[in-house]
Design an enzyme around this catalytic site. Structure first.
Site, PDB file in Angstrom:
ATOM      1  N   TYR A 108       0.826  -1.222   0.000  1.00 36.25           N
ATOM      2  CA  TYR A 108       0.000   0.000   0.000  1.00 36.25           C
ATOM      3  C   TYR A 108       0.861   1.274   0.000  1.00 36.25           C
ATOM      4  O   TYR A 108       0.848   2.040  -0.981  1.00 36.25           O
ATOM      5  CB  TYR A 108      -0.922  -0.058   1.222  1.00 36.25           C
TER       6      TYR A 108
ATOM      7  N   GLY B 205       1.930  -8.013  -0.889  1.00 34.86           N
ATOM      8  CA  GLY B 205       1.904  -7.027  -1.968  1.00 34.86           C
ATOM      9  C   GLY B 205       1.119  -7.539  -3.170  1.00 34.86           C
ATOM     10  O   GLY B 205       0.759  -8.719  -3.245  1.00 34.86           O
TER      11      GLY B 205
ATOM     12  N   SER C 113       3.020  -6.548   9.170  1.00 35.07           N
ATOM     13  CA  SER C 113       2.594  -5.307   9.826  1.00 35.07           C
ATOM     14  C   SER C 113       1.226  -5.385  10.504  1.00 35.07           C
ATOM     15  O   SER C 113       0.566  -4.358  10.654  1.00 35.07           O
ATOM     16  CB  SER C 113       2.607  -4.171   8.806  1.00 35.07           C
TER      17      SER C 113
ATOM     18  N   ASN D 129      10.804 -12.232  10.201  1.00 36.86           N
ATOM     19  CA  ASN D 129      10.557 -11.508   8.961  1.00 36.86           C
ATOM     20  C   ASN D 129      11.077 -10.063   9.040  1.00 36.86           C
ATOM     21  O   ASN D 129      11.730  -9.589   8.118  1.00 36.86           O
ATOM     22  CB  ASN D 129       9.058 -11.514   8.655  1.00 36.86           C
TER      23      ASN D 129
ATOM     24  N   TYR E  27       4.991  -6.191  16.952  1.00 42.13           N
ATOM     25  CA  TYR E  27       5.161  -5.414  15.712  1.00 42.13           C
ATOM     26  C   TYR E  27       5.963  -4.139  16.000  1.00 42.13           C
ATOM     27  O   TYR E  27       6.997  -3.885  15.368  1.00 42.13           O
ATOM     28  CB  TYR E  27       3.781  -5.076  15.120  1.00 42.13           C
TER      29      TYR E  27
ATOM     30  N   LEU F   5      -9.478   0.861  10.164  1.00 44.63           N
ATOM     31  CA  LEU F   5     -10.789   1.493  10.313  1.00 44.63           C
ATOM     32  C   LEU F   5     -11.369   2.012   8.994  1.00 44.63           C
ATOM     33  O   LEU F   5     -12.507   1.674   8.643  1.00 44.63           O
ATOM     34  CB  LEU F   5     -10.684   2.653  11.329  1.00 44.63           C
TER      35      LEU F   5
ATOM     36  N   PHE G 193     -14.596  -0.126  18.405  1.00 49.54           N
ATOM     37  CA  PHE G 193     -13.901  -0.817  19.498  1.00 49.54           C
ATOM     38  C   PHE G 193     -13.756   0.095  20.713  1.00 49.54           C
ATOM     39  O   PHE G 193     -12.756   0.784  20.874  1.00 49.54           O
ATOM     40  CB  PHE G 193     -12.509  -1.268  19.036  1.00 49.54           C
TER      41      PHE G 193
ATOM     42  N   ASP H  55      -5.025  -0.886  22.318  1.00 54.37           N
ATOM     43  CA  ASP H  55      -5.268   0.381  21.615  1.00 54.37           C
ATOM     44  C   ASP H  55      -5.097   1.566  22.572  1.00 54.37           C
ATOM     45  O   ASP H  55      -5.893   1.720  23.493  1.00 54.37           O
ATOM     46  CB  ASP H  55      -6.701   0.429  21.063  1.00 54.37           C
TER      47      ASP H  55
END
Ligand code: UDP
Length: 334
Positions: free
Chosen positions: A11, A36, A79, A94, A143, A192, A210, A287
């Site tokens: 992206y 990808g 990711s 990775n 991550y 989102l 959430f 979050d």
């Protein structure tokens, strides 16, 4: 400049390829196509594409030498925050091992410039808003931990091998290219804005919100949404800046303003003219309530300016992509 882009079929990678090609740079892309899309490079016939893993170090050295690579932009990584908690070792392998191979190949091929795709996840739960580059870094998932580990790898590689680097810490990438048919297509989709727009398209019954009990004005999380083309511009500027700068550097890339989940949904209703049903559910683990960047350092040092500072303008480009590609790139294959 002759530039190698790892993960260039993803992206943010493909939008950065668009920016580099538009500015006359010679681009080589390496992507293992696990996430990808080969189709994302179709609009750029001048780009040399190699389906290759970073772990194939000798092939990477050969490629850098044969293409006369002068600088690298490094996106290739896993990711997904949630997946990283489930499979931390896969993320270490990775992301960290992949980058170790890439840097070793760069040292062998005498390529000394790299722009690295980092993330606001390196900060974890912030103590102050807006977040500065010097703010405390305490990732709350593997991550973010692997991205911070790579930043440290770049720091030590600067002193030892003279590798010059800019780590770009993205806040919430959003939107799509306004004139080239590339956009966001993740599988599975967890972000989102694409999920809200899929609900607007009728592909989902509702968008789950959430958590509505955060200490914010409307109780939902606040994020700093930044247009993917503005991110792409920052990569080009960082590459140009590294022609003369030495050392290892990091920059926040965000707009410096925050929008709540409810504000994003309301703005999406306005932009799409569609109804979007909402389901209020539990908080998602990990979050933070508010993540908003200070982009001052990138502005001052790189001369970075944003074209998209308004949420609706960002959403409009995303909506155009999703409306014209309701099934992402698989559409263009048929
Ligand atoms: N979010 C949500 N519903 C969803 C996906 C995300 O309410 O289906 C919220 C999430 O909790 C966060 C914000 O939207 O507060 C942005 O999440 P996203 O996954 O897009 O990016 P993140 O901030 O995790 O990098």
């Amino acid at each position: 400049m002759r530039i190698l882009v790892t993960g260039g079929a993803g992206y943010i990678g493909s939008h950065t390829v668009a920016e580099l090609v538009a500015h006359g740079h010679e681009v080589t892309v390496v992507d293992n196509l696990r996430q990808g899309h080969r189709e994302a490079l179709r609009p750029f016939p001048s780009v040399a594409f190699h389906e290759l893993s970073l772990q194939d170090e000798s092939q990477m050295v050969e490629l850098m030498r044969s293409r006369g690579i002068e600088a690298v932009v490094h996106f290739a990584a896993s990711s997904l925050v949630g997946e990283s908690v489930q499979k931390p070792l896969a993320y270490y392998r990775n992301n960290l091992c992949g980058t170790e191979h890439l840097l070793s190949a760069m040292v062998a091929a005498k390529v000394d410039r790299i722009v690295f795709s980092s993330t606001a996840a390196v900060y974890g739960e912030p103590s102050d808003i807006p977040i500065l580059e010097s703010s405390q870094k305490q990732p709350t998932n593997p991550y973010g931990e692997t991205k911070l580990g790579i930043e440290r790898m770049l720091h030590w590689s600067s002193a030892a091998y003279g590798v010059r680097s800019a780590s770009l810490r993205y806040f919430n990438a959003a939107g799509a290219h306004p004139s080239v048919p590339i956009g966001e297509d993740h599988n599975p989709e967890t972000h989102l804005i694409p999920l809200v727009l899929q609900a607007a398209l009728g592909q989902r019954e509702a968008i789950s919100v959430f958590g509505t009990d955060y200490g914010t004005a409307d109780g939902t999380c606040i994020r700093d949404y930044i247009h993917v083309c503005d991110l792409a511009t920052a990569h080009r500027l960082a590459l140009e800046w590294l022609e003369t700068a030495s050392g290892a550097h990091a920059f926040n890339l965000g707009n410096g303003s925050g929008f709540s989940v409810k504000q994003v949904i309301d703005a999406s209703r306005k932009v799409t003219g569609r109804s979007i049903a909402v389901r209020e559910v539990e908080r998602r683990a990990g979050d933070p309530a508010v993540l908003v960047a200070s982009p001052a350092m990138a502005e001052q040092t790189l001369g970075w300016r944003r074209d998209y500072t308004n949420l609706e303008a960002i959403l409009e480009t995303a909506w155009r992509w999703h409306e014209s590609h309701p099934h992402g790139y698989s559409e263009s294959l048929s």
